[in-house]
Design an enzyme around this catalytic site. Structure first.
Site, PDB file in Angstrom:
ATOM      1  N   LYS A  40       0.847  -1.204   0.000  1.00 18.30           N
ATOM      2  CA  LYS A  40       0.000   0.000   0.000  1.00 18.30           C
ATOM      3  C   LYS A  40       0.882   1.253   0.000  1.00 18.30           C
ATOM      4  CE  LYS A  40      -0.279  -0.347   5.052  1.00 18.30           C
ATOM      5  NZ  LYS A  40      -1.087  -0.884   6.174  1.00 18.30           N
ATOM      6  N   TYR A 259      14.774  30.600   8.305  1.00 16.23           N
ATOM      7  CA  TYR A 259      13.505  31.170   8.786  1.00 16.23           C
ATOM      8  C   TYR A 259      13.456  31.165  10.307  1.00 16.23           C
ATOM      9  CZ  TYR A 259      11.445  30.758   4.107  1.00 16.23           C
ATOM     10  OH  TYR A 259      11.146  30.868   2.771  1.00 16.23           O
TER      11      TYR A 259
END
Ligand code: PLP
Length: 368
Positions: A40, A259
């Site tokens: 999956k 940042y």
């Protein structure tokens, strides 16, 4: 795969032979039970279209995905395999399952009734029945089972190929819920049609033969995630991620990096920037915590992780390495997936399934 002109220079190497070796190890541990493969989420991020055929060539004949769409992609690549869809068939999708010989995992009494109607119309179709023994997520409840026991009609119209349940804490071998789930599973099997049974995911295989039943369903361990946390990893690593240094900034005066100005440079430093960011699955929680390697030497992440970039303190690297073009190991022998996950406050599963779509992917081995 991105062409050279469009490449970010970041290289994700996926070793299909290592995936196959992991499969063979798990298969041998689980024998005489059979071993399926859970592919999956695009094979836990490694590429289901590459991983699944490699495993099929190695003899795997049963696969699990989460969604119908994932199964439809795999069907032409795995013409002979049993493919189970864990989330079941959405209402109206039954015909698509039958047309591609896909097997839904029936997770509720309603799902059983719908699949039984199909069976009444055109003969029983193959499916798995999933029992909830402790996840409280998907699967039949005790109430559902009582009602099924009272009226065997619906289940009789289904070709039940597998009875399954899913362990909640299999990576903690001593947890009492493991044995409790196994006991509940054994008890409910008695009231369901005699079909092969499956309980164990990757870590469940390591709980011992009592947990193997007829089929085991490993996912993460195939891809090298440690199924026995706290103990040495018995699986082989399957992925390596390398990124080139784009620029090196020499900083002499006190400054901050990135940042939020969260990293203060306190000594003359060299800061290298690589083209990997949180948009590529290098999780933002690795800011000021992650670590990469250059030729085996650690280079810490400094400052926040940006969307497309990470900044590394390369001050301690020799000059000939601290320059543009030098390849940096982001995931590899020095920084295994599980260790990166721990630095990020998560699990290896999330690191793998987040692996970026902007990387140049190179597959080694297998049938690729
Ligand atoms: C994802 C999943 C697996 C595989 O689990 P791993 O821990 O990755 O081995 C097995 N069974 C079910 C029902 C799953 O959802």
């Amino acid at each position: 795969m991105a062409s050279a002109a469009h490449s970010t220079g970041t290289l994700l190497t996926i070793d299909l032979d290592a995936v196959v070796r992991n499969y063979e190890r798990l298969r041998d541990m689980a024998a005489p039970a059979a071993c399926a493969a859970v592919v999956k989420a695009d094979g836990y991020g490694l590429g289901a279209a590459q991983v699944a055929p490699a495993l099929a060539t190695a003899g795997c004949d049963t696969f699990f995905v989460a969604h119908l769409g994932e199964a439809l992609i795999l069907r032409p690549l795995l013409p002979d395999a049993a493919i189970y869809v864990l989330n079941g068939a959405a209402p109206g999708a039954e015909r698509d399952f039958v047309a591609s010989a896909l097997r839904p995992v029936l997770n509720s009494r309603e799902a059983i009734e719908v699949w039984a109607e199909l069976g009444h119309a055109q003969g029983p179709s193959a499916a798995a029945v999933h029992i909830d023994t402790g996840m409280s997520r998907l699967g039949l409840t005790e109430d559902d089972l009582d009602r099924l026991a009272a009226d065997a009609g619906p289940i009789a119209a289904i070709d039940v190929r597998l009875v399954m349940s899913h362990l909640a804490v299999s990576e903690e071998a001593e947890h009492p819920l493991n044995a409790l789930q196994r006991e509940r599973f054994e008890a409910v099997r008695a009231i369901l049609p005699a079909a092969p049974a499956s309980l164990a995911n990757s870590s469940g295989i390591f709980l011992g033969a009592d947990y193997h039943f007829d089929l085991v369903r490993p996912g993460a361990a195939l891809y090298g995630v440690n199924p026995t946390p706290g103990r040495p990893n018995p699986m082989d690593a399957t992925v390596k991620l390398e990124a080139p240094i784009l620029q090196v900034r020499a900083i002499d005066s006190p400054r901050t990096v990135g940042y939020g100005a969260t990293h203060q440079v306190s000594r003359p430093s060299k800061i290298a920037t690589i083209p990997v960011g949180y948009a590529d699955g290098y999780l933002r929680s690795l800011g000021n915590r992650g670590r990469c390697y250059v030729d085996g030497r650690p280079v810490p992440v400094v400052g926040r992780v940006s969307m497309d970039l990470v900044t590394l303190d390369v001050t301690d690297l020799p000059d000939e390495m601290a320059r543009p073009g030098t390849m940096v190991e982001v995931i590899g022998p020095n920084m295994p997936v599980d260790e990166l996950a721990e630095s990020a406050g998560t699990i290896g599963y999330e690191i793998l399934t987040s692996l970026g779509r902007r990387y140049t992917r190179r597959y080694l081995g297998g049938t690729a």
